[in-house]
Write an enzyme that holds these catalytic residues in place. Structure first.
Site, short mmCIF file in Angstrom:
data_model
loop_
_atom_site.label_atom_id
_atom_site.label_comp_id
_atom_site.label_asym_id
_atom_site.label_seq_id
_atom_site.Cartn_x
_atom_site.Cartn_y
_atom_site.Cartn_z
CG HIS A 187 -36.76 91.99 79.80
ND1 HIS A 187 -36.08 92.50 78.73
CD2 HIS A 187 -36.95 90.67 79.56
CE1 HIS A 187 -35.86 91.53 77.86
NE2 HIS A 187 -36.37 90.41 78.33
CG ASP A 259 -40.44 90.74 73.36
OD1 ASP A 259 -40.13 89.58 73.68
OD2 ASP A 259 -39.62 91.68 73.34
#
Length: 331
Positions: A187, A259
């Site tokens: 992230h 993702d």
């Protein structure tokens, strides 16, 4: 309508799954579905208030898609249990993969979760996590993985897959080819792994091999750079990993998803035009963009260009669309 009859604009939209703001059908969703023709949406805590509200939201977006001649939408959520569960009480809250002690736990989680998701109109779960987290490693996935033994992860993961899909919910195994031996959160930045391919095949791949054999609906690619497989591109943009390994060697014919493309691992290193080109080259079906941003429109516009160029060159841009529409037939 057959895949061959779709316009480049329709093909482009179907290859996007996007996030949005709000808890009701609104102008943003109308634009995404009618104008960008997106093939799917993904729900987060910001979109969820109650079972009745989620059900009405899901119903409304499907009505909109149907009304403008689009196939049904994929409506996805991350409902792993434990640390990652978007749906809170009164939905059933489970302690997570790491707390499971046997296949009975996996079967119970899958059956209950499938029934609850289906009852509100959600048709895809971004689960199970099939990453193998070694003991004492400090893995970024330690709290979300089934465990450290590939055979155990494969066994419980396949029970979750079969249970979800028996209940009418598409399962998406993640994060291929495995992020259990990473310490850095994708992230925030781009993790790099120097493992030998043979080591990855021994530890990380067995759960995914089992998932493919269990006919899992989808596989999500990680934003990890496996330098000894592909020294330049993370798995989510890698021809060697997505097309050559997952599609060709492992024989996976289901949906392949990235993702979230908003994550720092790709967002800080690659432009959206480059990302879209790589996704198409790597035979990846769905680009996931989880937050409202100009990137959604940019991704759509770049996909239209690629789809249109492929059509002009008499290539085969419909392969991904065929896979998407095949999964949507049951919706």
């Amino acid at each position: 309508m057959n895949a061959e009859d779709y316009t480049p604009e329709q093909m482009a939209g179907q290859r996007l799954m996007v996030g949005f703001d709000g808890t009701t059908f609104n102008a943003e969703l109308k634009f995404l579905i009618e104008d960008l023709k997106v093939g799917g949406i993904i729900l987060f805590a910001r979109n969820i208030e109650s079972p009745a509200q989620v059900a009405e939201l899901c119903r409304s977006v499907q009505v909109c898609a149907n009304g403008c001649g689009q196939p049904p939408l994929f409506i996805a959520v991350d409902q792993e249990g434990g640390l990652v569960a978007r749906l809170k009480r009164p939905f059933t809250e489970f302690p997570g993969n790491a707390a499971m002690t046997g296949v009975e736990d996996a079967d119970h989680f899958a059956a209950v979760t499938a029934a609850e998701l289906k009852s509100v109109g959600i048709n895809m779960n971004m689960a199970p996590v099939l990453d193998v987290a070694p003991l004492g490693f400090g893995s970024v996935m330690e709290g979300r993985a089934f465990g450290h033994d590939p055979a155990w992860v494969a066994r419980l993961g396949c029970h979750v897959i079969k249970g979800l899909q028996a209940g009418g919910i598409m399962a998406v195994a993640k994060h291929f080819p495995g992020i259990g031996r990473t310490l850095l959160d994708s992230h925030l930045a781009l993790p790099m792994v120097d493992l030998d391919p043979t080591d990855i095949e021994t530890v990380d791949l067995p759960p995914f091999v089992a998932a493919v054999e269990a006919s899992v609906s989808g596989v999500m690619l990680s934003h990890i750079l496996y330098r000894k497989i592909d020294p330049k591109w993370p798995a989510s943009l890698s021809v060697r990993i997505a097309r050559d390994l997952l599609r060709s060697r492992m024989g996976f014919g289901g949906l392949v998803l990235t993702d979230d493309l908003d994550m720092g691992a790709v967002n800080r290193h690659f432009g959206i035009s480059e990302i879209i080109q790589r996704i198409v080259l790597a035979d990846i079906d769905i680009a996931l963009i989880c937050h409202k941003s100009p990137k959604i429109v940019q991704a759509y516009e770049n996909l239209v260009k690629v789809m249109d160029a492929d059509l002009q060159a008499v290539l085969a841009p419909t392969s991904s669309l065929r896979r998407i529409l095949m999964k949507k037939k049951d919706l």
